[in-house]
Design a protein around this motif. Structure first.
Motif, short mmCIF file in Angstrom:
data_model
loop_
_atom_site.label_atom_id
_atom_site.label_comp_id
_atom_site.label_asym_id
_atom_site.label_seq_id
_atom_site.Cartn_x
_atom_site.Cartn_y
_atom_site.Cartn_z
N ARG A 70 -56.35 -13.08 36.88
CA ARG A 70 -56.54 -12.45 35.57
C ARG A 70 -55.71 -11.19 35.39
NH1 ARG A 70 -60.84 -8.48 35.55
NH2 ARG A 70 -61.63 -8.09 37.66
N MET A 71 -55.02 -10.75 36.45
CA MET A 71 -54.14 -9.60 36.30
C MET A 71 -52.93 -9.92 35.43
SD MET A 71 -54.15 -7.92 40.14
CE MET A 71 -53.33 -6.41 39.59
N VAL A 72 -52.55 -11.19 35.37
CA VAL A 72 -51.46 -11.63 34.49
C VAL A 72 -52.09 -12.16 33.22
CG1 VAL A 72 -49.53 -13.22 34.21
CG2 VAL A 72 -49.99 -12.19 36.45
N ASP A 73 -51.91 -11.44 32.12
CA ASP A 73 -52.58 -11.80 30.89
C ASP A 73 -51.78 -11.28 29.70
OD1 ASP A 73 -54.59 -12.93 29.34
OD2 ASP A 73 -55.74 -11.07 29.27
N ILE A 74 -51.96 -11.90 28.54
CA ILE A 74 -51.21 -11.46 27.37
C ILE A 74 -52.12 -11.18 26.19
CG2 ILE A 74 -48.88 -12.26 27.83
CD1 ILE A 74 -49.54 -14.95 26.79
N SER A 75 -52.69 -12.20 25.56
CA SER A 75 -53.50 -11.98 24.36
C SER A 75 -54.38 -13.19 24.11
CB SER A 75 -52.60 -11.74 23.15
OG SER A 75 -53.34 -11.67 21.96
N ASP A 76 -55.54 -12.95 23.50
CA ASP A 76 -56.42 -14.04 23.11
C ASP A 76 -55.99 -14.68 21.79
OD1 ASP A 76 -58.04 -13.69 25.35
OD2 ASP A 76 -59.30 -12.21 24.34
N ASN A 77 -55.11 -13.99 21.07
CA ASN A 77 -54.60 -14.52 19.81
C ASN A 77 -53.57 -15.60 20.11
OD1 ASN A 77 -52.77 -14.78 17.49
ND2 ASN A 77 -53.92 -13.08 16.62
N HIS A 78 -53.84 -16.82 19.67
CA HIS A 78 -52.97 -17.94 20.06
C HIS A 78 -51.56 -17.80 19.48
CE1 HIS A 78 -52.83 -20.29 16.26
NE2 HIS A 78 -53.99 -19.72 16.02
N ARG A 79 -51.42 -17.17 18.32
CA ARG A 79 -50.08 -16.98 17.75
C ARG A 79 -49.27 -15.99 18.59
NH1 ARG A 79 -51.05 -16.66 11.15
NH2 ARG A 79 -51.85 -18.81 10.92
N VAL A 80 -49.93 -14.91 19.00
CA VAL A 80 -49.25 -13.93 19.86
C VAL A 80 -48.91 -14.58 21.19
CG1 VAL A 80 -49.52 -11.75 21.09
CG2 VAL A 80 -50.36 -11.96 18.75
N ARG A 81 -49.86 -15.33 21.74
CA ARG A 81 -49.64 -16.00 23.02
C ARG A 81 -48.46 -16.97 22.94
NH1 ARG A 81 -52.69 -16.97 27.60
NH2 ARG A 81 -54.34 -15.66 26.70
N ASP A 82 -48.39 -17.76 21.88
CA ASP A 82 -47.30 -18.71 21.74
C ASP A 82 -45.96 -18.00 21.59
OD1 ASP A 82 -49.10 -20.74 21.95
OD2 ASP A 82 -48.98 -21.39 19.86
N ARG A 83 -45.95 -16.91 20.84
CA ARG A 83 -44.70 -16.17 20.65
C ARG A 83 -44.20 -15.61 21.98
NH1 ARG A 83 -42.07 -13.43 16.26
NH2 ARG A 83 -40.65 -11.86 17.09
N ILE A 84 -45.14 -15.04 22.76
CA ILE A 84 -44.76 -14.47 24.05
C ILE A 84 -44.27 -15.56 25.00
CG2 ILE A 84 -45.67 -13.35 26.12
CD1 ILE A 84 -47.46 -11.69 24.28
N CYS A 85 -44.98 -16.67 25.06
CA CYS A 85 -44.57 -17.75 25.96
C CYS A 85 -43.21 -18.32 25.56
CB CYS A 85 -45.62 -18.85 25.99
SG CYS A 85 -47.14 -18.38 26.87
N THR A 86 -42.97 -18.43 24.26
CA THR A 86 -41.66 -18.92 23.80
C THR A 86 -40.57 -17.94 24.21
OG1 THR A 86 -42.66 -20.07 21.93
CG2 THR A 86 -40.31 -19.58 21.78
N TRP A 87 -40.83 -16.64 24.05
CA TRP A 87 -39.83 -15.64 24.45
C TRP A 87 -39.57 -15.72 25.95
CZ3 TRP A 87 -39.06 -11.67 27.77
CH2 TRP A 87 -37.98 -10.83 27.50
N ILE A 88 -40.63 -15.88 26.72
CA ILE A 88 -40.47 -16.02 28.18
C ILE A 88 -39.63 -17.24 28.50
CG2 ILE A 88 -41.71 -16.58 30.31
CD1 ILE A 88 -43.96 -14.73 29.34
N GLY A 89 -39.90 -18.34 27.83
CA GLY A 89 -39.14 -19.56 28.08
C GLY A 89 -37.65 -19.39 27.86
N TYR A 90 -37.29 -18.59 26.87
CA TYR A 90 -35.89 -18.35 26.58
C TYR A 90 -35.25 -17.29 27.48
CZ TYR A 90 -35.64 -21.06 22.20
OH TYR A 90 -35.62 -22.07 21.28
N ASN A 91 -36.01 -16.27 27.87
CA ASN A 91 -35.40 -15.06 28.41
C ASN A 91 -35.78 -14.67 29.83
OD1 ASN A 91 -34.03 -13.91 25.84
ND2 ASN A 91 -36.13 -14.37 25.16
N ILE A 92 -36.72 -15.37 30.45
CA ILE A 92 -37.23 -14.88 31.73
C ILE A 92 -36.16 -14.90 32.83
CG2 ILE A 92 -38.08 -17.11 32.59
CD1 ILE A 92 -39.75 -13.60 32.85
#
Length: 224
Positions: A70-92
């Motif tokens: 649980r130390m790795v976490d982003i947001s409970d908002n699914h739109r925010v979560r999807d945006r972050i995961c998409t950014w990670i997919g492109y830029n990590i």
């Protein structure tokens, strides 16, 4: 710079030997090197060419490397979560390549025989912990995770230096051994070294000093 002149006894505690856990094989599989941290799940996700899925898979993988998932976490908002995961997919890959450059700079401060096996990666950390990075010394290789959204890129090296010192001595504390290794790294990498203080534990918790950003998730959402 010249390699460390410290003897192994002054830099490395008797606990130098890594604690091998049941995760060892899994960790090495996940972090099978392409460029230090270009792990196998990145290559598999690239073949599907779905950044959102790739981002989710990356977060799930690094959760297994944290002290607590649980130390790795982003947001409970699914739109925010999807945006972050998409950014990670492109830029990590780009972000992790920069962190690996910092890691290699730290390695260069020591003779090869004194370097511990360490892997590093970026991950958004739960805000409740209030930390910009941590070192999991229970894994083999030792794993450093850095929340690159909490500080500006020029400060990333400072975070890596701090966590590298923990990894090098194999201890979470901020004692004399940590002070010696941290001072050596700072001097070698052109950072301001700490000054000896009676209360090292509190003094060294945020050394090198890094300015915290107001909204850590802004970076992970691409607002920078």
């Amino acid at each position: 710079m010249s390699p460390s002149g410290y003897s192994p006894e002054s830099l490395i505690s008797s606990g130098f030997s890594l604690l091998v856990t049941s995760l060892t094989v899994r960790i090495y599989d996940m972090f099978e090197q392409r460029d230090k941290l270009s792990p196998y799940w990145v290559e598999k996700s690239q073949s599907r060419n779905e950044p959102l899925v790739r981002g989710y898979e990356y977060l799930e993988a690094v959760r297994q490397l944290a002290l607590e998932p649980r130390m790795v976490d982003i947001s409970d908002n699914h739109r925010v979560r999807d945006r972050i995961c998409t950014w990670i997919g492109y830029n990590i890959d780009t972000v992790n390549a920069e962190l690996n450059s910092c890691l290699n700079a730290c390695h260069d401060c020591f003779h090869p025989e004194l370097r511990r096996p360490i892997q590093i990666g970026a991950a958004p950390l739960a805000q409740e912990y209030g930390i910009d990075g941590f070192c999991n010394i229970l894994l083999n290789p030792v794993t450093i995770l850095v929340d690159v959204g909490r500080t500006s890129p020029p400060d990333w090296l400072g975070i890596v230096v701090h966590e590298y010192a923990h990894a090098h001595i194999g201890s979470p504390g901020h004692d004399r051994r940590f002070f010696e290794v941290l001072s050596h790294l700072c001097l070698g990498l052109g950072l301001r070294p700490p000054v000896w203080q009676p209360d090292l534990e509190n003094y060294l918790r945020n050394w090198p000093h890094c300015r915290s950003l107001a909204n850590p998730l802004a970076f992970w959402m691409g607002y920078f």
